[in-house]
Design an enzyme around this catalytic site. Structure first.
Site, PDB file in Angstrom:
ATOM      1  N   HIS A   1       2.243 -24.479 -98.937  1.00 29.62           N
ATOM      2  CA  HIS A   1       1.581 -24.412-100.241  1.00 29.62           C
ATOM      3  C   HIS A   1       1.258 -25.830-100.709  1.00 29.62           C
ATOM      4  O   HIS A   1       1.947 -26.793-100.339  1.00 29.62           O
ATOM      5  CB  HIS A   1       2.502 -23.754-101.274  1.00 29.62           C
ATOM      6  CG  HIS A   1       2.671 -22.286-101.095  1.00 29.62           C
ATOM      7  ND1 HIS A   1       2.835 -21.438-102.160  1.00 29.62           N
ATOM      8  CD2 HIS A   1       2.711 -21.508 -99.985  1.00 29.62           C
ATOM      9  CE1 HIS A   1       2.968 -20.205-101.722  1.00 29.62           C
ATOM     10  NE2 HIS A   1       2.903 -20.222-100.405  1.00 29.62           N
TER      11      HIS A   1
ATOM     12  N   GLU B   1       1.747 -27.249-103.557  1.00 28.39           N
ATOM     13  CA  GLU B   1       2.831 -27.870-104.314  1.00 28.39           C
ATOM     14  C   GLU B   1       3.943 -28.392-103.411  1.00 28.39           C
ATOM     15  O   GLU B   1       4.468 -29.480-103.624  1.00 28.39           O
ATOM     16  CB  GLU B   1       3.435 -26.867-105.318  1.00 28.39           C
ATOM     17  CG  GLU B   1       2.442 -26.328-106.331  1.00 28.39           C
ATOM     18  CD  GLU B   1       1.820 -24.999-105.932  1.00 28.39           C
ATOM     19  OE1 GLU B   1       1.583 -24.174-106.829  1.00 28.39           O
ATOM     20  OE2 GLU B   1       1.571 -24.770-104.726  1.00 28.39           O
TER      21      GLU B   1
ATOM     22  N   CYS C   1       3.805 -20.157-107.612  1.00 27.10           N
ATOM     23  CA  CYS C   1       4.541 -18.941-107.245  1.00 27.10           C
ATOM     24  C   CYS C   1       6.047 -19.193-107.424  1.00 27.10           C
ATOM     25  O   CYS C   1       6.460 -20.275-107.842  1.00 27.10           O
ATOM     26  CB  CYS C   1       4.242 -18.582-105.789  1.00 27.10           C
ATOM     27  SG  CYS C   1       4.949 -19.763-104.594  1.00 27.10           S
TER      28      CYS C   1
ATOM     29  N   CYS D   1       7.305 -22.233-105.207  1.00 26.92           N
ATOM     30  CA  CYS D   1       6.882 -23.534-105.719  1.00 26.92           C
ATOM     31  C   CYS D   1       7.515 -23.841-107.072  1.00 26.92           C
ATOM     32  O   CYS D   1       7.882 -24.988-107.339  1.00 26.92           O
ATOM     33  CB  CYS D   1       5.363 -23.594-105.780  1.00 26.92           C
ATOM     34  SG  CYS D   1       4.614 -23.498-104.135  1.00 26.92           S
TER      35      CYS D   1
END
Length: 166
Positions: free
Chosen positions: A53, A55, A83, A86
């Protein structure tokens, strides 16, 4: 243009890089002392990793740059609400603040489904700013998914005269 808008533009640039690679266009930057110290964009498909991801990539790069897992004094700018994974990483990294472009009602854990960033039970809470360049951040996502749907329809149902035999 505000400082938050200026840095969100940089996160949007990262999101567009993801889209160019066929990835869901989510981008982020981490800022410390008024300077970008790390960047990230979604690369789950490319890296074939759940962990890729935007992040998580940016947190890892910022930690390496600062030489510490604690990112106190840092702000993350992210185009889509984080999410659960993260959001947990933001708390664990002790990031001071997150600036979110657009919300994620299907998977967001900074206020949409729940808010992991500001749970009283945790030893750290992250300040949140919502809706910076919201329309632009949402448009990058909606344009990507619209184009993807059109591409999938075209592959499924080719138009007459495209040279294919029935």
């Amino acid at each position: 243009m505000t400082e938050d808008e200026r840095f969100m533009k940089k996160a949007l640039h990262q999101a567009r890089r993801a889209a160019e690679k066929g990835e869901i266009p989510i981008g982020c930057v981490i800022v410390c002392g008024g300077k970008v110290i790390a960047r990230g964009f979604n690369e789950r498909k490319t890296k074939k990793s759940t962990l890729a991801h935007a992040e998580i990539t940016a947190i890892d790069r910022a930690s390496r740059r600062l030489g510490d897992w604690r990112l106190e004094g840092c702000t993350m700018y992210v185009t889509l609400e984080p999410c659960q994974m993260c959001s947990g990483a933001l708390v664990q990294a002790r990031i001071d603040r997150v600036v979110i472009g657009t919300m994620n009602p299907k998977a967001g854990c900074a206020g949409s489904i729940l808010n992991l960033l500001q749970r009283e039970e945790f030893n750290h809470r992250v300040e949140i700013t919502y809706g910076v360049l919201q329309e632009e951040c949402a448009a990058v996502l909606s344009d990507f998914f619209r184009d993807l749907r059109q591409k999938l329809r075209a592959e499924k149902d080719p138009s007459p005269g495209d040279g294919r035999e029935d």
